[in-house]
Design a protein around this motif. Structure first.
Motif, PDB file in Angstrom:
ATOM      1  N   ARG A  30       0.825  -1.212   0.000  1.00  0.00           N
ATOM      2  CA  ARG A  30       0.000   0.000   0.000  1.00  0.00           C
ATOM      3  C   ARG A  30       0.859   1.261   0.000  1.00  0.00           C
ATOM      4  NH1 ARG A  30      -2.887  -3.889   2.588  1.00  0.00           N
ATOM      5  NH2 ARG A  30      -5.048  -4.128   1.890  1.00  0.00           N
ATOM      6  N   ILE A  31       1.993   1.203   0.674  1.00  0.00           N
ATOM      7  CA  ILE A  31       2.913   2.339   0.633  1.00  0.00           C
ATOM      8  C   ILE A  31       3.471   2.502  -0.778  1.00  0.00           C
ATOM      9  CG2 ILE A  31       5.121   3.212   1.487  1.00  0.00           C
ATOM     10  CD1 ILE A  31       4.496   1.839   4.156  1.00  0.00           C
ATOM     11  N   SER A  32       3.806   1.390  -1.405  1.00  0.00           N
ATOM     12  CA  SER A  32       4.320   1.406  -2.777  1.00  0.00           C
ATOM     13  C   SER A  32       3.269   1.936  -3.746  1.00  0.00           C
ATOM     14  CB  SER A  32       4.761   0.001  -3.190  1.00  0.00           C
ATOM     15  OG  SER A  32       5.235  -0.034  -4.519  1.00  0.00           O
ATOM     16  N   LEU A  33       2.025   1.470  -3.595  1.00  0.00           N
ATOM     17  CA  LEU A  33       0.931   1.945  -4.448  1.00  0.00           C
ATOM     18  C   LEU A  33       0.735   3.451  -4.306  1.00  0.00           C
ATOM     19  CD1 LEU A  33      -1.733  -0.867  -3.884  1.00  0.00           C
ATOM     20  CD2 LEU A  33      -0.701  -0.268  -6.083  1.00  0.00           C
ATOM     21  N   LYS A  34       0.701   3.918  -3.068  1.00  0.00           N
ATOM     22  CA  LYS A  34       0.478   5.349  -2.832  1.00  0.00           C
ATOM     23  C   LYS A  34       1.607   6.184  -3.423  1.00  0.00           C
ATOM     24  CE  LYS A  34      -0.060   8.824   0.756  1.00  0.00           C
ATOM     25  NZ  LYS A  34       1.019   9.650   0.125  1.00  0.00           N
ATOM     26  N   GLN A  35       2.845   5.735  -3.210  1.00  0.00           N
ATOM     27  CA  GLN A  35       3.987   6.487  -3.710  1.00  0.00           C
ATOM     28  C   GLN A  35       3.982   6.563  -5.238  1.00  0.00           C
ATOM     29  OE1 GLN A  35       6.272   8.318  -2.475  1.00  0.00           O
ATOM     30  NE2 GLN A  35       7.878   8.392  -4.042  1.00  0.00           N
ATOM     31  N   MET A  36       3.738   5.418  -5.883  1.00  0.00           N
ATOM     32  CA  MET A  36       3.756   5.406  -7.335  1.00  0.00           C
ATOM     33  C   MET A  36       2.626   6.248  -7.924  1.00  0.00           C
ATOM     34  SD  MET A  36       3.811   2.196 -10.003  1.00  0.00           S
ATOM     35  CE  MET A  36       5.456   1.740  -9.492  1.00  0.00           C
ATOM     36  N   VAL A  87      -3.431  -6.652  10.744  1.00  0.00           N
ATOM     37  CA  VAL A  87      -4.379  -7.519  10.026  1.00  0.00           C
ATOM     38  C   VAL A  87      -4.437  -7.129   8.556  1.00  0.00           C
ATOM     39  CG1 VAL A  87      -6.788  -8.247   9.861  1.00  0.00           C
ATOM     40  CG2 VAL A  87      -5.730  -7.935  12.118  1.00  0.00           C
ATOM     41  N   GLU A  88      -4.474  -5.824   8.290  1.00  0.00           N
ATOM     42  CA  GLU A  88      -4.570  -5.360   6.903  1.00  0.00           C
ATOM     43  C   GLU A  88      -3.320  -5.680   6.091  1.00  0.00           C
ATOM     44  OE1 GLU A  88      -5.899  -3.910   9.404  1.00  0.00           O
ATOM     45  OE2 GLU A  88      -7.971  -3.600   8.768  1.00  0.00           O
ATOM     46  N   SER A  89      -2.222  -5.999   6.767  1.00  0.00           N
ATOM     47  CA  SER A  89      -1.006  -6.373   6.041  1.00  0.00           C
ATOM     48  C   SER A  89      -1.155  -7.710   5.330  1.00  0.00           C
ATOM     49  CB  SER A  89       0.194  -6.433   7.000  1.00  0.00           C
ATOM     50  OG  SER A  89       0.619  -5.139   7.358  1.00  0.00           O
ATOM     51  N   TRP A  90      -2.173  -8.453   5.694  1.00  0.00           N
ATOM     52  CA  TRP A  90      -2.426  -9.753   5.058  1.00  0.00           C
ATOM     53  C   TRP A  90      -3.597  -9.671   4.084  1.00  0.00           C
ATOM     54  CZ3 TRP A  90       0.646 -14.074   6.276  1.00  0.00           C
ATOM     55  CH2 TRP A  90       1.519 -13.899   7.360  1.00  0.00           C
ATOM     56  N   THR A  91      -4.247  -8.512   3.993  1.00  0.00           N
ATOM     57  CA  THR A  91      -5.396  -8.384   3.099  1.00  0.00           C
ATOM     58  C   THR A  91      -4.959  -7.975   1.699  1.00  0.00           C
ATOM     59  OG1 THR A  91      -5.746  -6.112   3.861  1.00  0.00           O
ATOM     60  CG2 THR A  91      -6.995  -7.861   4.964  1.00  0.00           C
ATOM     61  N   ASN A  92      -5.911  -8.026   0.778  1.00  0.00           N
ATOM     62  CA  ASN A  92      -5.622  -7.868  -0.641  1.00  0.00           C
ATOM     63  C   ASN A  92      -5.982  -6.464  -1.138  1.00  0.00           C
ATOM     64  OD1 ASN A  92      -4.681  -8.746  -3.099  1.00  0.00           O
ATOM     65  ND2 ASN A  92      -6.027 -10.522  -3.203  1.00  0.00           N
ATOM     66  N   ASP A  93      -5.758  -6.243  -2.430  1.00  0.00           N
ATOM     67  CA  ASP A  93      -6.065  -4.970  -3.066  1.00  0.00           C
ATOM     68  C   ASP A  93      -6.774  -5.222  -4.395  1.00  0.00           C
ATOM     69  OD1 ASP A  93      -4.305  -3.012  -1.333  1.00  0.00           O
ATOM     70  OD2 ASP A  93      -3.042  -4.737  -1.814  1.00  0.00           O
ATOM     71  N   GLU A  94      -7.580  -4.256  -4.801  1.00  0.00           N
ATOM     72  CA  GLU A  94      -8.259  -4.380  -6.082  1.00  0.00           C
ATOM     73  C   GLU A  94      -7.266  -4.220  -7.228  1.00  0.00           C
ATOM     74  OE1 GLU A  94     -12.381  -2.756  -6.499  1.00  0.00           O
ATOM     75  OE2 GLU A  94     -11.797  -1.618  -4.718  1.00  0.00           O
ATOM     76  N   GLY A  95      -7.677  -4.689  -8.401  1.00  0.00           N
ATOM     77  CA  GLY A  95      -6.814  -4.574  -9.566  1.00  0.00           C
ATOM     78  C   GLY A  95      -6.178  -5.895  -9.916  1.00  0.00           C
ATOM     79  N   ASP A 154      -4.832   9.039   4.334  1.00  0.00           N
ATOM     80  CA  ASP A 154      -4.309  10.044   5.263  1.00  0.00           C
ATOM     81  C   ASP A 154      -3.599   9.381   6.439  1.00  0.00           C
ATOM     82  OD1 ASP A 154      -5.345  12.004   3.644  1.00  0.00           O
ATOM     83  OD2 ASP A 154      -7.203  12.237   4.808  1.00  0.00           O
ATOM     84  N   GLU A 155      -4.214   8.326   6.964  1.00  0.00           N
ATOM     85  CA  GLU A 155      -3.614   7.628   8.102  1.00  0.00           C
ATOM     86  C   GLU A 155      -2.304   6.959   7.705  1.00  0.00           C
ATOM     87  OE1 GLU A 155      -4.992   4.638  11.710  1.00  0.00           O
ATOM     88  OE2 GLU A 155      -6.218   4.852   9.913  1.00  0.00           O
ATOM     89  N   LEU A 156      -2.289   6.374   6.490  1.00  0.00           N
ATOM     90  CA  LEU A 156      -1.071   5.732   5.996  1.00  0.00           C
ATOM     91  C   LEU A 156       0.048   6.755   5.834  1.00  0.00           C
ATOM     92  CD1 LEU A 156       0.319   3.185   4.833  1.00  0.00           C
ATOM     93  CD2 LEU A 156      -0.578   3.842   2.598  1.00  0.00           C
ATOM     94  N   GLU A 157      -0.291   7.899   5.271  1.00  0.00           N
ATOM     95  CA  GLU A 157       0.716   8.944   5.047  1.00  0.00           C
ATOM     96  C   GLU A 157       1.276   9.454   6.364  1.00  0.00           C
ATOM     97  OE1 GLU A 157       1.121  13.208   2.646  1.00  0.00           O
ATOM     98  OE2 GLU A 157      -0.754  12.065   2.591  1.00  0.00           O
ATOM     99  N   LYS A 158       0.413   9.638   7.351  1.00  0.00           N
ATOM    100  CA  LYS A 158       0.870  10.116   8.660  1.00  0.00           C
ATOM    101  C   LYS A 158       1.768   9.082   9.335  1.00  0.00           C
ATOM    102  CE  LYS A 158      -0.763  11.980  13.082  1.00  0.00           C
ATOM    103  NZ  LYS A 158       0.250  11.202  13.847  1.00  0.00           N
ATOM    104  N   TRP A 159       1.388   7.794   9.243  1.00  0.00           N
ATOM    105  CA  TRP A 159       2.182   6.740   9.874  1.00  0.00           C
ATOM    106  C   TRP A 159       3.571   6.672   9.241  1.00  0.00           C
ATOM    107  CZ3 TRP A 159       4.670   2.202   8.492  1.00  0.00           C
ATOM    108  CH2 TRP A 159       5.032   1.352   9.541  1.00  0.00           C
ATOM    109  N   VAL A 160       3.630   6.742   7.927  1.00  0.00           N
ATOM    110  CA  VAL A 160       4.914   6.684   7.219  1.00  0.00           C
ATOM    111  C   VAL A 160       5.781   7.881   7.606  1.00  0.00           C
ATOM    112  CG1 VAL A 160       6.035   6.811   4.962  1.00  0.00           C
ATOM    113  CG2 VAL A 160       4.053   5.325   5.283  1.00  0.00           C
ATOM    114  N   GLN A 161       5.187   9.060   7.652  1.00  0.00           N
ATOM    115  CA  GLN A 161       5.938  10.259   8.015  1.00  0.00           C
ATOM    116  C   GLN A 161       6.469  10.165   9.441  1.00  0.00           C
ATOM    117  OE1 GLN A 161       6.714  12.647   5.792  1.00  0.00           O
ATOM    118  NE2 GLN A 161       8.062  13.448   7.402  1.00  0.00           N
TER     119      GLN A 161
END
Length: 530
Positions: A155-161, A310-318, A487-494
């Motif tokens: 998800r971090i990779s997806l957001k960055q790209m 838990v979400e680290s084991w979940t999937n993504d659309e596409g 937003d939560e992902l971006e804050k956690w990464v920062q």
């Protein structure tokens, strides 16, 4: 191979499509190939390989032919230097590392979604049960401290790209040429670096989920246990052998984010070599009451400050390769918060299932707002590369109108458009146009990462193998989709970057460079003819 041999001693770049050959079955004519007869292979005065028997008789060997269907991105077109690196990422080397660093290092593991789906299909288990088995294996049998899925890194990779593509499109970034090409597939990346370096400016430099997860997992575990990152040994279970080479790419600070990469095939070899009874392991994992609550299990073996374990084991659309093409358009659509319902993502099929276009369409005006595409397999990749190269070259070219006229004439004469195949009346005039896309998701393997060379193989015949891949894909799709707020992902990464004093480029960006072939004639001759 000698233990004294190092990667620095080797310089034998193999030119793809020149040196790639497949073994030829021996002939039974005459006395050649008789059982027990000792044969040797030598190079004659003309530089051709010949077979020599004990009587000194020679027979010139037939050069093998290879087609694109024989070329697997995840095992070919590599140098001996890279082969050495791949051997360092074998399950046997991992076993040696466990013995060597026992009591000295903390072992952690990250597991990809495709690897879990492959094991699920091969073992006739649900993906949830496979997760239980893998955690039981790594934690209780092998002594690992942490086990996570690669979902957070993805998800971090997806957001960055997605952000980089949007910025490049809106600002007209000269550092990126259009279309922007993904770079998370190491097989495709090596192909660009070695054979088509002119494509380097087209590549997005976002790191893959494997590398992002590896850095996060090592540093976070080290902080939790109050040890140094170099005292944490990271293992990654991936669908592709080329992921081993990706892990070996040197970082600027010379720290390794992933120590060893193994594939689902090697997981089974590991069990066999360590004499671990697979059936017993499965029975124990499925019967263990402490493993019943899968969510609690994920949280128990993730680092304490891991974002949404838990979400680290979940999937993504596409797509089953991560969904980069889809998420770029989804990100644009979600930014239209006020009227997001007016937009939808439509799929336009290409000439085969491994190439298609995604369009973000305004349902009211029917206007195409943005485009992305998916290109899998080297046959489609080569066509894509040719189109990009032609479009980038200066000189007189047939106009779009001229090409359309030529197509209509061919169709009127009863010919099928060789580039796009036949089309239903509904799709008349709609064809996949890669050059109009802002982003192209490129994967070296046909069907993408769900068909990686390190996944467990199915039947050999084409029809059954196709069904096998479809079954693995179905297992992959059975993994529920997760949701981590942007937003939560971006804050956690920062916050993570600040707490661990890691610059954002170290976590998020990769470096690519042209790989030069050797210029001495002797080396080129040997690597061109074998």
């Amino acid at each position: 191979m000698s233990a004294l041999l190092s990667a620095d001693d080797l310089n034998d770049f193999i030119t793809p499509s020149v040196a790639c050959i497949k073994p030829v079955k021996g002939s039974n004519e005459g006395n050649e190939g008789e059982k027990g007869q000792k044969l040797e292979i030598e190079i004659d005065t003309e530089g051709k390989p010949v077979e020599v028997n004990k009587e000194g008789e020679t027979r010139r060997l037939q050069r093998a032919q290879i087609s694109l269907s024989d070329c697997l991105a995840c095992s070919g077109c590599i140098t001996s230097s890279e082969e050495v690196l791949m051997q360092q990422h074998s399950h046997k080397e991992f076993m040696k590392a466990m013995e060597k660093y026992k009591g000295q290092k903390i072992f952690v593991a990250s597991i990809s979604h495709q690897a879990r789906a492959s094991l699920s299909n091969a073992l006739h288990l649900s993906v949830a049960d496979v997760d239980r088995v893998l955690i039981k294996l790594f934690v209780e049998r092998l002594g690992f401290a942490k086990v996570v899925g690669t979902g957070l890194g993805r998800r971090i990779s997806l957001k960055q790209m997605c952000q980089q593509v949007i910025d490049a499109s809106q600002k007209g970034d000269k550092d990126h040429k259009k279309p922007i090409l993904t770079s998370i597939c190491p097989g495709w990346l090596m192909y660009v670096e070695k054979t088509h370096p002119f494509l380097l400016p087209y590549l997005d430099n976002t790191k893959s989920p494997q590398q992002i997860t590896g850095l996060l997992l090592k540093r976070t575990t080290a902080a939790e246990l109050h040890i140094k990152p170099k005292e944490v040994y990271g293992l990654s279970v991936m669908p592709c052998f080329d992921k081993k080479l990706e892990a070996a790419r040197q970082e600027t600070d010379e720290q390794v984010d992933v120590d060893t990469v193994i594939t689902p095939k090697e997981v089974l070899h590991l069990l066999e070599d360590m004499k671990i009874d697979l059936d017993q392991l499965i029975a124990e994992a499925c019967a263990d009451s402490s493993y019943a609550d899968l969510g609690a299990l994920y949280e128990r073996f993730a680092p304490h400050n891991w974002l949404y374990p838990v979400e680290s084991w979940t999937n993504d659309e596409g797509s089953a390769s991560g969904g980069y093409a889809y998420h770029y358009l989804a990100t644009l659509m979600h930014r239209q918060a006020a009227n997001a319902d007016c937009f939808e993502i439509r799929k336009l099929e290409g000439r085969n299932p491994d190439i298609y276009e995604l369009q973000l369409v305004n349902k009211v005006s029917e206007q195409v707002v943005a485009r992305s595409a998916v290109v899998n397999g080297f046959r489609n990749i080569q066509n894509m590369v040719r189109k990009i190269k032609q479009s980038s070259q200066k000189g007189p070219q047939t106009s779009g109108r001229g090409r359309a006229v030529l197509r209509r004439r061919r169709m009127q004469k009863g010919h099928t458009d060789p580039e796009h195949g036949s089309r239903d009346h509904e799709h008349a005039g709609q064809r996949v146009n890669l050059l109009e896309c802002e982003l192209i998701e490129v994967m070296a393997c046909p069907h993408g990462c769900i068909n990686g060379g390190g996944l467990i193989s199915g039947p050999e015949d084409h029809h059954s193998a196709k069904i096998w891949v479809e079954q693995v894909l179905e297992k992959y799709r059975s993994i529920p989709n997760g949701d981590i707020g942007t937003d939560e992902l971006e804050k956690w990464v920062q916050d993570w970057l600040e707490n661990f004093t890691v610059c954002s480029s170290r976590l998020l960006k990769a470096r690519f460079q042209r790989v030069e072939a050797p210029k001495d004639n002797a080396t080129i001759a040997m690597t061109s003819t074998w």
